[in-house]
Scaffold this motif. Structure first.
Motif, mmCIF file in Angstrom:
data_model
loop_
_atom_site.group_PDB
_atom_site.id
_atom_site.type_symbol
_atom_site.label_atom_id
_atom_site.label_comp_id
_atom_site.label_asym_id
_atom_site.label_seq_id
_atom_site.Cartn_x
_atom_site.Cartn_y
_atom_site.Cartn_z
ATOM 1 N N GLY A 14 0.818 -1.198 0.000
ATOM 2 C CA GLY A 14 0.000 0.000 0.000
ATOM 3 C C GLY A 14 0.854 1.252 0.000
ATOM 4 N N VAL A 15 0.167 2.372 0.102
ATOM 5 C CA VAL A 15 0.807 3.686 0.181
ATOM 6 C C VAL A 15 0.133 4.449 1.314
ATOM 7 C CG1 VAL A 15 1.279 5.856 -1.006
ATOM 8 C CG2 VAL A 15 1.293 3.711 -2.298
ATOM 9 N N GLU A 16 0.944 5.006 2.183
ATOM 10 C CA GLU A 16 0.438 5.798 3.297
ATOM 11 C C GLU A 16 0.943 7.222 3.152
ATOM 12 O OE1 GLU A 16 0.729 5.893 8.179
ATOM 13 O OE2 GLU A 16 1.540 4.208 7.075
ATOM 14 N N THR A 17 0.082 8.187 3.365
ATOM 15 C CA THR A 17 0.493 9.587 3.365
ATOM 16 C C THR A 17 0.781 10.002 4.795
ATOM 17 O OG1 THR A 17 -0.822 10.093 1.405
ATOM 18 C CG2 THR A 17 -0.172 11.953 2.785
ATOM 19 N N ILE A 18 1.967 10.524 5.008
ATOM 20 C CA ILE A 18 2.389 10.986 6.327
ATOM 21 C C ILE A 18 2.366 12.503 6.312
ATOM 22 C CG2 ILE A 18 4.302 11.044 7.977
ATOM 23 C CD1 ILE A 18 5.246 8.384 6.540
ATOM 24 N N THR A 25 4.260 16.794 3.604
ATOM 25 C CA THR A 25 3.817 15.397 3.546
ATOM 26 C C THR A 25 4.866 14.524 2.871
ATOM 27 O OG1 THR A 25 2.675 15.717 1.444
ATOM 28 C CG2 THR A 25 1.356 16.023 3.451
ATOM 29 N N SER A 27 4.939 10.384 0.958
ATOM 30 C CA SER A 27 4.221 9.161 0.589
ATOM 31 C C SER A 27 5.136 7.982 0.881
ATOM 32 C CB SER A 27 3.850 9.163 -0.893
ATOM 33 O OG SER A 27 2.873 10.147 -1.137
ATOM 34 N N SER A 29 5.488 4.139 0.357
ATOM 35 C CA SER A 29 5.051 2.944 -0.382
ATOM 36 C C SER A 29 5.683 1.747 0.310
ATOM 37 C CB SER A 29 5.509 3.001 -1.839
ATOM 38 O OG SER A 29 4.902 4.085 -2.494
ATOM 39 N N TYR A 30 4.852 0.748 0.662
ATOM 40 C CA TYR A 30 5.362 -0.336 1.498
ATOM 41 C C TYR A 30 4.785 -1.698 1.137
ATOM 42 C CZ TYR A 30 0.829 0.352 3.682
ATOM 43 O OH TYR A 30 -0.526 0.490 3.886
ATOM 44 N N GLU A 32 3.623 -4.988 3.419
ATOM 45 C CA GLU A 32 3.227 -5.188 4.806
ATOM 46 C C GLU A 32 3.084 -6.660 5.132
ATOM 47 O OE1 GLU A 32 -0.034 -2.804 6.876
ATOM 48 O OE2 GLU A 32 -1.062 -4.677 6.361
ATOM 49 N N ARG A 45 5.990 -2.918 8.140
ATOM 50 C CA ARG A 45 5.940 -2.333 6.794
ATOM 51 C C ARG A 45 7.353 -1.927 6.381
ATOM 52 N NH1 ARG A 45 0.651 1.639 7.445
ATOM 53 N NH2 ARG A 45 -0.895 -0.040 7.339
ATOM 54 N N SER A 61 8.397 0.636 9.164
ATOM 55 C CA SER A 61 7.611 0.890 10.366
ATOM 56 C C SER A 61 7.227 -0.435 11.002
ATOM 57 C CB SER A 61 6.362 1.724 10.059
ATOM 58 O OG SER A 61 5.416 0.972 9.337
#
Length: 93
Positions: A14-18, A25, A27, A29-30, A32, A45, A61
């Motif tokens: 997935g991709v998480e926005t921090i 911000t 992005s 990409s991980y 998991e 991740r 993470s």
């Protein structure tokens, strides 16, 4: 992440926005991997920061979401949410 009391583990990507404290911000990409045991979830991740602050850096993470009461798995509605404690490590390439 969506899981159940009967699911012992899973893998996904997935991709998480921090959003950082300065308003910028990144992005993340991980890939998991999640392991569930006795109602506790451990989530790892691994990936990279693909855009924004720290772009081009490797990142990882890890989080643990303890079970508040594993017996809740036995009756509806089950465990409907969890809160995880974790950390994010970013390494410059």
């Amino acid at each position: 992440m969506t899981t159940s009391c009967l699911n012992l583990g899973s893998s996904s990507s997935g991709v998480e926005t921090i959003t950082w404290s300065n308003g910028q911000t990144s992005s993340f990409s991980y890939n998991e991997t999640a392991v569930n045991a006795a109602g506790q979830s451990t989530i790892l991740r691994t990936g990279s920061i693909t855009s924004g602050l720290f772009a081009g850096s490797a990142a990882q993470s890890a989080a643990v979401a303890p079970s508040l009461n594993a017996l809740n798995c036995l009756a509806p509605p089950g465990i409907t949410s969890k809160t995880a404690v974790g950390e994010l490590i970013i390494a410059s390439l």
